[in-house]
Design a protein around this motif. Structure first.
Motif, PDB file in Angstrom:
ATOM      1  N   LEU A  39     -30.513  47.752  13.624  1.00 16.88           N
ATOM      2  CA  LEU A  39     -30.556  48.903  14.354  1.00 16.88           C
ATOM      3  C   LEU A  39     -29.653  49.813  13.891  1.00 16.88           C
ATOM      4  CD1 LEU A  39     -32.762  50.265  16.922  1.00 16.88           C
ATOM      5  CD2 LEU A  39     -32.776  47.614  16.014  1.00 16.88           C
ATOM      6  N   SER A  40     -30.052  50.915  13.064  1.00 19.00           N
ATOM      7  CA  SER A  40     -28.985  52.132  12.623  1.00 19.00           C
ATOM      8  C   SER A  40     -29.366  53.135  13.513  1.00 19.00           C
ATOM      9  CB  SER A  40     -29.549  52.083  11.120  1.00 19.00           C
ATOM     10  OG  SER A  40     -28.787  53.219  10.682  1.00 19.00           O
ATOM     11  N   SER A  41     -29.108  54.604  12.918  1.00 19.64           N
ATOM     12  CA  SER A  41     -29.200  55.665  13.441  1.00 19.64           C
ATOM     13  C   SER A  41     -29.283  56.634  12.559  1.00 19.64           C
ATOM     14  CB  SER A  41     -27.828  55.985  14.423  1.00 19.64           C
ATOM     15  OG  SER A  41     -27.952  57.186  14.899  1.00 19.64           O
ATOM     16  N   ASN A  42     -30.045  57.903  12.853  1.00 16.65           N
ATOM     17  CA  ASN A  42     -29.825  58.824  11.764  1.00 16.65           C
ATOM     18  C   ASN A  42     -28.426  59.538  11.701  1.00 16.65           C
ATOM     19  OD1 ASN A  42     -30.276  59.891  14.498  1.00 16.65           O
ATOM     20  ND2 ASN A  42     -32.098  60.997  14.102  1.00 16.65           N
ATOM     21  N   MET A  43     -27.788  59.201  12.802  1.00 15.27           N
ATOM     22  CA  MET A  43     -26.220  59.510  12.845  1.00 15.27           C
ATOM     23  C   MET A  43     -25.570  59.003  11.857  1.00 15.27           C
ATOM     24  SD  MET A  43     -25.978  62.060  15.318  1.00 15.27           S
ATOM     25  CE  MET A  43     -24.192  61.860  15.533  1.00 15.27           C
ATOM     26  N   GLY A  44     -26.107  57.762  11.228  1.00 15.59           N
ATOM     27  CA  GLY A  44     -25.377  57.117  10.102  1.00 15.59           C
ATOM     28  C   GLY A  44     -25.873  57.195   8.895  1.00 15.59           C
ATOM     29  N   SER A  45     -26.855  58.363   8.543  1.00 11.94           N
ATOM     30  CA  SER A  45     -27.134  58.646   7.445  1.00 11.94           C
ATOM     31  C   SER A  45     -26.474  59.924   6.884  1.00 11.94           C
ATOM     32  CB  SER A  45     -28.766  59.336   7.386  1.00 11.94           C
ATOM     33  OG  SER A  45     -29.125  60.139   6.277  1.00 11.94           O
ATOM     34  N   LEU A  46     -25.716  59.484   5.687  1.00 12.57           N
ATOM     35  CA  LEU A  46     -24.787  60.636   5.051  1.00 12.57           C
ATOM     36  C   LEU A  46     -25.675  61.815   4.537  1.00 12.57           C
ATOM     37  CD1 LEU A  46     -22.617  58.129   3.052  1.00 12.57           C
ATOM     38  CD2 LEU A  46     -21.685  59.675   4.796  1.00 12.57           C
ATOM     39  N   GLY A  47     -26.947  61.373   4.219  1.00 11.27           N
ATOM     40  CA  GLY A  47     -27.978  62.494   3.481  1.00 11.27           C
ATOM     41  C   GLY A  47     -28.083  63.310   4.536  1.00 11.27           C
ATOM     42  N   SER A  54     -19.522  62.092  15.517  1.00 11.88           N
ATOM     43  CA  SER A  54     -19.101  60.937  16.469  1.00 11.88           C
ATOM     44  C   SER A  54     -18.643  60.011  15.034  1.00 11.88           C
ATOM     45  CB  SER A  54     -20.072  60.336  17.097  1.00 11.88           C
ATOM     46  OG  SER A  54     -20.811  61.136  18.002  1.00 11.88           O
ATOM     47  N   LEU A  55     -17.311  60.115  14.878  1.00 15.49           N
ATOM     48  CA  LEU A  55     -16.801  59.585  13.420  1.00 15.49           C
ATOM     49  C   LEU A  55     -17.177  58.274  13.471  1.00 15.49           C
ATOM     50  CD1 LEU A  55     -15.271  59.515  10.750  1.00 15.49           C
ATOM     51  CD2 LEU A  55     -13.350  59.564  12.091  1.00 15.49           C
ATOM     52  N   GLY A  56     -16.852  57.259  14.750  1.00 15.48           N
ATOM     53  CA  GLY A  56     -16.712  55.872  14.774  1.00 15.48           C
ATOM     54  C   GLY A  56     -18.074  55.386  14.878  1.00 15.48           C
ATOM     55  N   ALA A  72     -23.533  53.928   9.366  1.00 15.01           N
ATOM     56  CA  ALA A  72     -23.658  54.012   7.854  1.00 15.01           C
ATOM     57  C   ALA A  72     -23.295  52.768   7.330  1.00 15.01           C
ATOM     58  CB  ALA A  72     -22.582  55.182   7.256  1.00 15.01           C
ATOM     59  N   ALA A  73     -22.114  51.857   8.037  1.00 12.11           N
ATOM     60  CA  ALA A  73     -21.668  50.604   7.455  1.00 12.11           C
ATOM     61  C   ALA A  73     -22.817  49.613   7.580  1.00 12.11           C
ATOM     62  CB  ALA A  73     -20.636  50.210   8.149  1.00 12.11           C
ATOM     63  N   ILE A  74     -23.683  49.717   8.903  1.00 12.35           N
ATOM     64  CA  ILE A  74     -24.846  49.062   9.310  1.00 12.35           C
ATOM     65  C   ILE A  74     -25.978  49.250   7.778  1.00 12.35           C
ATOM     66  CG2 ILE A  74     -26.884  48.815  10.374  1.00 12.35           C
ATOM     67  CD1 ILE A  74     -24.994  48.786  12.934  1.00 12.35           C
ATOM     68  N   ASN A  75     -26.059  50.516   7.534  1.00  8.28           N
ATOM     69  CA  ASN A  75     -27.040  50.679   6.276  1.00  8.28           C
ATOM     70  C   ASN A  75     -26.542  50.221   5.192  1.00  8.28           C
ATOM     71  OD1 ASN A  75     -28.843  52.274   8.031  1.00  8.28           O
ATOM     72  ND2 ASN A  75     -28.070  54.235   7.230  1.00  8.28           N
ATOM     73  N   PHE A  76     -25.178  49.856   4.869  1.00  9.48           N
ATOM     74  CA  PHE A  76     -24.675  49.225   3.617  1.00  9.48           C
ATOM     75  C   PHE A  76     -25.044  47.800   3.992  1.00  9.48           C
ATOM     76  CE2 PHE A  76     -23.169  51.250   0.126  1.00  9.48           C
ATOM     77  CZ  PHE A  76     -22.915  50.164  -0.719  1.00  9.48           C
ATOM     78  N   VAL A  97     -33.665  50.392  11.055  1.00  4.78           N
ATOM     79  CA  VAL A  97     -34.519  51.414  11.626  1.00  4.78           C
ATOM     80  C   VAL A  97     -33.869  52.165  12.482  1.00  4.78           C
ATOM     81  CG1 VAL A  97     -36.055  51.176  13.609  1.00  4.78           C
ATOM     82  CG2 VAL A  97     -36.362  49.536  11.627  1.00  4.78           C
ATOM     83  N   ASN A  98     -34.160  53.695  12.457  1.00  6.15           N
ATOM     84  CA  ASN A  98     -33.425  54.551  13.270  1.00  6.15           C
ATOM     85  C   ASN A  98     -34.540  54.641  14.518  1.00  6.15           C
ATOM     86  OD1 ASN A  98     -32.075  56.790  14.415  1.00  6.15           O
ATOM     87  ND2 ASN A  98     -33.750  58.111  13.559  1.00  6.15           N
ATOM     88  N   PRO A  99     -34.110  54.340  15.820  1.00  8.94           N
ATOM     89  CA  PRO A  99     -35.004  54.462  16.744  1.00  8.94           C
ATOM     90  C   PRO A  99     -35.099  55.950  17.286  1.00  8.94           C
ATOM     91  CG  PRO A  99     -32.985  53.558  17.822  1.00  8.94           C
ATOM     92  CD  PRO A  99     -32.776  53.545  16.309  1.00  8.94           C
TER      93      PRO A  99
END
Ligand SMILES: NC(=O)c1ccc[n+]([C@@H]2O[C@H](COP(=O)([O-])OP(=O)(O)OC[C@H]3O[C@@H](n4cnc5c(N)ncnc54)[C@H](OP(=O)(O)O)[C@@H]3O)[C@@H](O)[C@H]2O)c1
Length: 249
Positions: free
Chosen positions: A140-148, A162-164, A170-174, A193-195
């Motif tokens: 479970l990721s988030s669109n907030m974790g997308s650097l793009g 929300s830096l942390g 983003a770390a989960i995506n890696f 997946v981004n819910p």
């Protein structure tokens, strides 16, 4: 005879995890809820078993390695394998706070649960996943974790930092990318997946409060997770998707 699909969902006793557990249970998957709140998990499991489906729960704080190991032992003893791991447990402690004002402790807390917790659960479950006929991991990721997206001024949440939380996602995506490469030879698919922005109690939200514009229902939020987990063997590897399709990493 084909193996039953055994699915472990961390934080599966409420919110999106519970919606996912209920839907996959209806499909006949064997559900194991990894729960921080075992009272809620007990009630959820009772409802699933009452409907004639196999379900159980284990106490699982993803930051507690002894509990992670005990969950692995439980699955090993009961089934001898794990088909689907859904790393759903997550927290946010710094929503919309300016980066310069977020206490380091809050960042550590988010990384402990969102990243280190899911990495520990994944590493510990790999031997069981290898024993399944067709295993997959959904993070479970988030669109907030997308650097793009974070660098795209047209992204609706461009100004929400929300830096942390964002960095941990983003770390989960890696985590997804790394494990997908390392587990490919064992036929284990790993995807993010981004819910999407969803009406749960995430971050301490009161679900009786008015819904902000664009907020989805829990059914909408869980749809892509359920879709991914319903496809077994899973055709995709190393993807980052939401209901609308692929997202930039
Ligand atoms: N809702 C959204 O808008 C949204 C958007 C993008 C991504 N997501 C992601 O979707 C996932 C599910 O969120 P949700 O909306 O369903 O929120 P939620 O209702 O708060 O569910 C999160 C679950 O994780 C559990 N959890 C927290 N810390 C844990 C730990 N150390 N070990 C095990 N479980 C733990 C929570 O338990 P307690 O409540 O008992 O602490 C809860 O069961 C999260 O990873 C979140 O980042 C949500």
């Amino acid at each position: 005879m084909a193996q039953k699909i055994v699915t472990l969902i961390t934080g599966g006793e409420k919110g999106l995890g519970l919606k996912t557990a209920q839907a996959l249970s209806k499909q006949g998957q064997v559900i194991v809820i990894g729960a921080l709140d075992t009272q809620k998990a007990k009630a959820a499991v009772e409802a699933m078993t009452k409907a004639g489906n196999e379900a159980s729960y284990v106490a699982l704080d993803v930051t507690n390695h002894a509990q992670v190991q005990a969950a692995e032992q439980y699955l090993e003893d009961k089934y001898g394998y794990l088909t689907i791991l859904i790393n759903n447990a997550g927290i946010v402690t710094d929503a919309m706070k300016p980066s310069q004002e977020i206490p380091l402790a809050a960042l550590h807390q988010e990384f402990d649960v969102n990243f280190f917790g899911s990495v520990d659960v994944t590493q510990t479950m790999v031997p069981l996943l290898k024993k399944a006929e067709h295993a997959q991991i959904i993070n479970l990721s988030s669109n907030m974790g997308s650097l793009g997206l974070a660098t795209d001024p047209n992204f609706p949440f461009y100004n929400m930092t929300s830096l942390g939380y964002a960095a941990s996602k983003a770390a989960i995506n890696f985590e997804t990318v790394s494990f997908s490469k390392d587990l490919k030879e064992f036929g284990i698919a790993v995807n993010s997946v981004n819910p999407g922005f969803t009406d749960t109690e995430f971050g301490g939200r009161n679900t009786n409060d008015p819904k902000p514009a664009g907020m989805q229902t829990p059914d909408e939020g869980a749809a892509q997770i359920i879709k991914m987990a319903s496809q077994n063997p899973h055709p995709a590897n190393a993807t980052f998707t939401e209901n609308a399709g692929e997202l930039p990493w």
